[in-house]
Design a protein around this motif. Structure first.
Motif, PDB file in Angstrom:
ATOM      1  N   CYS A 239     -95.543  36.227  23.889  1.00 12.91           N
ATOM      2  CA  CYS A 239     -94.908  37.517  23.587  1.00 12.91           C
ATOM      3  C   CYS A 239     -93.541  37.366  22.936  1.00 12.91           C
ATOM      4  O   CYS A 239     -93.099  38.262  22.211  1.00 12.91           O
ATOM      5  CB  CYS A 239     -94.767  38.350  24.864  1.00 12.91           C
ATOM      6  SG  CYS A 239     -96.332  38.928  25.548  1.00 12.91           S
ATOM      7  N   HIS A 246     -92.794  40.819  16.098  1.00 14.98           N
ATOM      8  CA  HIS A 246     -91.824  41.583  16.879  1.00 14.98           C
ATOM      9  C   HIS A 246     -91.488  42.940  16.256  1.00 14.98           C
ATOM     10  O   HIS A 246     -90.930  43.798  16.935  1.00 14.98           O
ATOM     11  CB  HIS A 246     -90.543  40.766  17.058  1.00 14.98           C
ATOM     12  CG  HIS A 246     -90.726  39.564  17.928  1.00 14.98           C
ATOM     13  ND1 HIS A 246     -90.564  39.587  19.287  1.00 14.98           N
ATOM     14  CD2 HIS A 246     -91.103  38.291  17.618  1.00 14.98           C
ATOM     15  CE1 HIS A 246     -90.801  38.384  19.786  1.00 14.98           C
ATOM     16  NE2 HIS A 246     -91.134  37.585  18.796  1.00 14.98           N
ATOM     17  N   GLY A 249     -95.913  44.625  16.008  1.00 13.08           N
ATOM     18  CA  GLY A 249     -96.891  44.426  17.060  1.00 13.08           C
ATOM     19  C   GLY A 249     -98.046  43.565  16.586  1.00 13.08           C
ATOM     20  O   GLY A 249     -98.315  43.421  15.391  1.00 13.08           O
ATOM     21  N   PRO A 289     -92.107  43.974  32.141  1.00 15.77           N
ATOM     22  CA  PRO A 289     -91.981  44.990  31.082  1.00 15.77           C
ATOM     23  C   PRO A 289     -92.215  44.426  29.685  1.00 15.77           C
ATOM     24  O   PRO A 289     -92.600  45.167  28.778  1.00 15.77           O
ATOM     25  CB  PRO A 289     -90.552  45.508  31.251  1.00 15.77           C
ATOM     26  CG  PRO A 289     -89.826  44.432  31.984  1.00 15.77           C
ATOM     27  CD  PRO A 289     -90.833  43.769  32.868  1.00 15.77           C
ATOM     28  N   PHE A 290     -91.976  43.128  29.492  1.00 13.44           N
ATOM     29  CA  PHE A 290     -92.260  42.532  28.185  1.00 13.44           C
ATOM     30  C   PHE A 290     -93.766  42.510  27.921  1.00 13.44           C
ATOM     31  O   PHE A 290     -94.206  42.687  26.780  1.00 13.44           O
ATOM     32  CB  PHE A 290     -91.687  41.117  28.109  1.00 13.44           C
ATOM     33  CG  PHE A 290     -90.191  41.067  28.007  1.00 13.44           C
ATOM     34  CD1 PHE A 290     -89.532  41.527  26.883  1.00 13.44           C
ATOM     35  CD2 PHE A 290     -89.427  40.554  29.046  1.00 13.44           C
ATOM     36  CE1 PHE A 290     -88.146  41.474  26.776  1.00 13.44           C
ATOM     37  CE2 PHE A 290     -88.043  40.495  28.968  1.00 13.44           C
ATOM     38  CZ  PHE A 290     -87.401  40.959  27.822  1.00 13.44           C
ATOM     39  N   THR A 293     -94.754  46.026  27.017  1.00 13.11           N
ATOM     40  CA  THR A 293     -94.305  46.327  25.659  1.00 13.11           C
ATOM     41  C   THR A 293     -95.239  45.715  24.630  1.00 13.11           C
ATOM     42  O   THR A 293     -95.600  46.362  23.634  1.00 13.11           O
ATOM     43  CB  THR A 293     -92.870  45.810  25.448  1.00 13.11           C
ATOM     44  OG1 THR A 293     -91.988  46.479  26.357  1.00 13.11           O
ATOM     45  CG2 THR A 293     -92.401  46.056  24.026  1.00 13.11           C
ATOM     46  N   GLU A 296     -98.457  47.729  24.458  1.00 10.25           N
ATOM     47  CA  GLU A 296     -98.270  49.016  23.782  1.00 10.25           C
ATOM     48  C   GLU A 296     -98.064  48.825  22.284  1.00 10.25           C
ATOM     49  O   GLU A 296     -98.651  49.558  21.467  1.00 10.25           O
ATOM     50  CB  GLU A 296     -97.078  49.747  24.392  1.00 10.25           C
ATOM     51  CG  GLU A 296     -96.884  51.149  23.844  1.00 10.25           C
ATOM     52  CD  GLU A 296     -95.845  51.943  24.618  1.00 10.25           C
ATOM     53  OE1 GLU A 296     -95.526  53.066  24.187  1.00 10.25           O
ATOM     54  OE2 GLU A 296     -95.356  51.441  25.648  1.00 10.25           O
ATOM     55  N   GLU A 297     -97.252  47.843  21.887  1.00 11.34           N
ATOM     56  CA  GLU A 297     -96.989  47.627  20.468  1.00 11.34           C
ATOM     57  C   GLU A 297     -98.222  47.100  19.744  1.00 11.34           C
ATOM     58  O   GLU A 297     -98.467  47.451  18.580  1.00 11.34           O
ATOM     59  CB  GLU A 297     -95.817  46.661  20.296  1.00 11.34           C
ATOM     60  CG  GLU A 297     -94.476  47.254  20.726  1.00 11.34           C
ATOM     61  CD  GLU A 297     -93.328  46.263  20.609  1.00 11.34           C
ATOM     62  OE1 GLU A 297     -92.164  46.706  20.704  1.00 11.34           O
ATOM     63  OE2 GLU A 297     -93.583  45.047  20.435  1.00 11.34           O
ATOM     64  N   TRP A 376     -85.086  41.088  31.161  1.00 13.75           N
ATOM     65  CA  TRP A 376     -85.140  42.484  30.747  1.00 13.75           C
ATOM     66  C   TRP A 376     -83.849  43.218  31.092  1.00 13.75           C
ATOM     67  O   TRP A 376     -83.372  43.180  32.217  1.00 13.75           O
ATOM     68  CB  TRP A 376     -86.317  43.180  31.421  1.00 13.75           C
ATOM     69  CG  TRP A 376     -86.497  44.604  30.968  1.00 13.75           C
ATOM     70  CD1 TRP A 376     -85.996  45.718  31.565  1.00 13.75           C
ATOM     71  CD2 TRP A 376     -87.224  45.050  29.825  1.00 13.75           C
ATOM     72  NE1 TRP A 376     -86.374  46.834  30.857  1.00 13.75           N
ATOM     73  CE2 TRP A 376     -87.124  46.461  29.779  1.00 13.75           C
ATOM     74  CE3 TRP A 376     -87.943  44.395  28.824  1.00 13.75           C
ATOM     75  CZ2 TRP A 376     -87.731  47.226  28.794  1.00 13.75           C
ATOM     76  CZ3 TRP A 376     -88.551  45.155  27.831  1.00 13.75           C
ATOM     77  CH2 TRP A 376     -88.442  46.547  27.816  1.00 13.75           C
ATOM     78  N   GLU A 381     -82.518  46.295  25.439  1.00 12.79           N
ATOM     79  CA  GLU A 381     -83.822  46.381  24.785  1.00 12.79           C
ATOM     80  C   GLU A 381     -83.919  47.636  23.925  1.00 12.79           C
ATOM     81  O   GLU A 381     -84.544  47.629  22.859  1.00 12.79           O
ATOM     82  CB  GLU A 381     -84.945  46.351  25.822  1.00 12.79           C
ATOM     83  CG  GLU A 381     -85.074  45.030  26.568  1.00 12.79           C
ATOM     84  CD  GLU A 381     -85.313  43.843  25.658  1.00 12.79           C
ATOM     85  OE1 GLU A 381     -86.030  43.992  24.650  1.00 12.79           O
ATOM     86  OE2 GLU A 381     -84.770  42.761  25.942  1.00 12.79           O
ATOM     87  N   ARG A 385     -84.734  47.667  20.037  1.00 12.27           N
ATOM     88  CA  ARG A 385     -85.839  48.475  19.537  1.00 12.27           C
ATOM     89  C   ARG A 385     -85.396  49.302  18.324  1.00 12.27           C
ATOM     90  O   ARG A 385     -86.125  49.424  17.331  1.00 12.27           O
ATOM     91  CB  ARG A 385     -86.373  49.368  20.652  1.00 12.27           C
ATOM     92  CG  ARG A 385     -87.628  50.139  20.281  1.00 12.27           C
ATOM     93  CD  ARG A 385     -88.369  50.640  21.516  1.00 12.27           C
ATOM     94  NE  ARG A 385     -87.500  51.400  22.398  1.00 12.27           N
ATOM     95  CZ  ARG A 385     -87.106  51.005  23.611  1.00 12.27           C
ATOM     96  NH1 ARG A 385     -87.496  49.822  24.083  1.00 12.27           N
ATOM     97  NH2 ARG A 385     -86.332  51.759  24.368  1.00 12.27           N
TER      98      ARG A 385
END
Length: 677
Positions: A239, A246, A249, A289-290, A293, A296-297, A376, A381, A385
């Protein structure tokens, strides 16, 4: 002699890339083989795929060169095959290359008799002598001369390879797998995982999801060995490394180095489907959470760039664009300074952006320098983003890599299953809806009039008989949707496809399944592979499908075929366990399913509360059923005869023939499931 290139009638983007070549390419088929017989010349078979960098290199160097094409046209019948359209052909001729003692890969360059039997081959050949390989034109002239003047050598080589392929295709590795063997394999696999960057070995590195799922399963059942850490370390570096996009996605196919920095930049649907599902499975326990992410991405990328409007998912993005391999994805420090202005400093520090770059003077964005993974921080973050969004918008103006817009049944099955699973876990109904839509597309548009699936759909045209992998992955997708929605139609469809596979692909003599159906006539052998490649093997997947169907339906035939399939390849698994990880995962499911049964109305809030808990816990061997009042459980189900407690939605957790005490409270259910896993 055929006097023109015949690829202009094809739909495969890879074949169409070659329709302007001066080479007189044929598609695979009886007409091409007949032309070789009539001319009494060998066949040059070239197999590749649209996103393959070295395929493009060989095309530019040789297939676009008029002088090389003249040699090819004069001495051979030339056939071009898209390996993604015909994995069966690719499997046969990759096997032949391995029997010659050569490493496989693409482009695959094979020389065949007019009957389609291989007698010599290799992969990439340069235009000029290099890398210890002969110049391609010299090779062509040499093979043509030997075919004319020393034909006995061709006959002998073809006979030896034919016998070798027959041995490889035959079943001969039966045996038994003992439960304790799984722990032995896990310990061995754990020892070869890179302690710093994760992944197996040094370089190149591939995600190898079936193997890491096996290790995660070991983590769930074992104590004392940090299997889970090996998995999370690997996923963390995937990841945060350069293999991950990055900005947009999605993951590239593999890394050329041990640090996951420099990928071959093609993005394949099958890799991303497996990573979405596996990251979700691990996230259920870690809540990293990474990982969330990346899931989702990656799904956002699939929806944005890889989804056909009709519902199916496209195959791949090319590694190359106008500026060469990876040009779409890399940056200079000056570009980032100009775009981010005063926010550039923190971004550059986070993503390894330096004046000299980290690859060929440019920067591949990454966050795992020196093996350290970021911690995190929500505020930081959010700033990153925002910066990524600016770069993403700027990148959109660059020449894009080409898209291979084939819709393939097996790869779509992988993505449908991933979306159904992740949609349930992350409570994303739009992901589940996309899985449903793609499933409907496959059932409607990729099923022929005979009721059987086809492998490939492209630009409105359906082509090529389905392989075992198509049925296995689509049946698995149907079961994933069934366990997510509890809609009977998905279970029925899975059983329909399994019945076709049993009738057309099953090996009555040796057990297990052939890759191709019994009525396919244009291959020289029916292979029966069980080893995983970039995607899980068809036989490993089918064993898992059969195991799950047994628990969902109670039908003994599903269990018996699962057992026989596993037994057919157990000897091979004992010698090459990591290569048959999907089969071993199916063995564990068959022998250790955790049957989670909820009695209650699926639409009732208290049932939904229990289901949310079930989806929060990482249980690779979970089999989920929701049974409404008056509905019967499958024959022999351990929860048969159980009832609701005080009229409330009630959950029973069962292993083997034994069920735990009934649970009606969501918090108590979560505690029990975590203890179970």
């Amino acid at each position: 002699m055929m006097s023109r290139n015949r690829l202009d009638q094809e739909t495969s983007p890879y074949l169409l890339q070659h329709k302007q070549n001066p080479v007189h390419w044929h598609p695979w088929g009886d007409a091409a083989l007949q032309a070789a017989r009539e001319r009494n010349v060998p066949i040059l078979l070239s197999i590749g795929y649209a996103a393959c960098h070295w395929c493009h290199v060989m095309a530019h160097e040789s297939f676009e060169d008029p002088e090389t094409a003249a040699v090819m046209n004069a001495n051979f019948v030339n056939i071009k095959v898209d390996r993604e359209e015909r994995p069966d052909l690719d499997g046969i001729y990759q096997t032949a290359l391995a029997l010659m003692g050569e490493h496989g890969g693409w482009p695959l360059t094979m020389f065949l008799t007019p009957e389609g039997e291989p007698f010599y081959g290799g992969t990439y050949f340069p235009a000029e002598t290099a890398f210890g390989r002969p110049a391609f034109r010299d090779l062509l002239n040499g093979v043509a001369r030997i075919y004319r003047e020393e034909h006995d050598k061709v006959v002998d080589n073809a006979a030896a390879l034919r016998a070798g392929i027959a041995r490889m295709a035959a079943s001969g590795a039966e045996g038994e797998i003992q439960p304790e063997f799984l722990e032995q394999v896990a310990r061995g696999l754990f020892r070869v995982v890179d302690r710093k960057y994760g992944g197996i070995g040094k370089a190149p590195k591939f995600p190898q999801i079936p193997a890491f799922e096996f290790l995660w399963r070991a983590h769930k059942r074992s104590v004392g060995v940090p299997y889970g850490g090996a998995v999370t370390r690997t996923l963390g570096h995937l990841c945060q490394g350069g293999i991950y996009d990055h900005l947009g996605g999605g993951f590239a196919r593999y890394s050329t180095d041990k640090e996951w920095l420099v990928p071959h930049f093609e993005k394949m649907l099958y890799d991303n489907a497996q990573l979405v599902e596996f990251l979700t499975l691990v996230w259920q326990e870690t809540r990293d959470p990474f990982f969330a992410t990346a899931v989702e991405e990656t799904i956002a990328w699939v929806f944005r760039e890889m989804r056909h409007e009709a519902g199916g998912f496209l195959s791949s993005l090319d590694a190359d664009s106008e500026g060469g391999e990876g040009a779409f994805y890399v940056w200079t420090e000056a570009e980032i300074d100009r775009l981010l202005d005063t926010d550039a400093g923190p971004f550059k520090a986070a993503y390894d952006v330096r004046p000299e770059g980290n690859w060929e003077g440019k920067t591949i964005l990454r966050r795992n320098v020196g093996g350290a993974l970021p911690e995190w921080n929500a505020d930081f973050e959010a700033k990153l983003r925002s910066a990524r969004a600016i770069l993403f918008e700027a990148r959109a103006t660059r020449p894009r890599p080409a898209t291979d817009d084939k819709v393939l049944a097996d790869w779509n099955g992988l993505m449908i299953a991933a979306l159904a699973f992740a949609g349930g876990v992350f409570e994303k109904p739009e992901w589940e809806a996309a899985a449903r839509k793609a499933f409907r597309f496959l059932c409607k548009s990729m099923t022929a009039e005979d009721g059987r699936l086809r492998h490939s759909w492209c630009r409105g045209t359906l082509r090529h008989p389905a392989t075992l992998d198509d049925y296995a992955q689509m049946a698995r997708a149907a079961l994933a949707l069934y366990e997510t929605t509890q809609e009977q139609a998905y279970l029925d469809q899975a059983e329909t496809w399994v019945a076709i596979v049993n009738a057309r692909y099953w090996d009555d003599e040796g057990g297990g399944y052939f890759l191709t159906a019994d009525d396919l006539t244009d291959v020289i052998a029916r292979m029966k592979p069980a080893s995983d490649n970039a995607a899980p093997s068809g036989n490993g997947t089918m064993a898992g499908v059969l195991a799950r169907l047994f628990y969902l339906t109670g039908k003994a035939d599903h269990r018996d075929r699962a057992e026989r399939t596993i037994r057919a390849f157990a000897g091979e698994a004992n010698h090459n366990p990591v290569g048959l990880a999907a089969l071993l995962n199916a063995f564990e499911l068959l022998n250790g399913a955790i049957q989670v049964t909820i009695l209650g109305d699926r639409e009732a809030e208290e049932t939904r509360a229990l289901l949310r808990v079930v989806h929060r816990v990482s249980l690779p061997n979970r089999v989920l059923l929701v049974v409404t009042d008056g509905a019967a459980l499958p024959p022999g189900h351990p929860a048969s005869g159980k009832e609701r407690v005080d009229g409330r939605s009630t959950c029973y957790i069962c292993r083997g023939p034994v069920c735990d005490s009934p649970i009606t409270d969501a918090a108590a259910l979560e505690a029990a499931l975590r203890q179970t896993g």
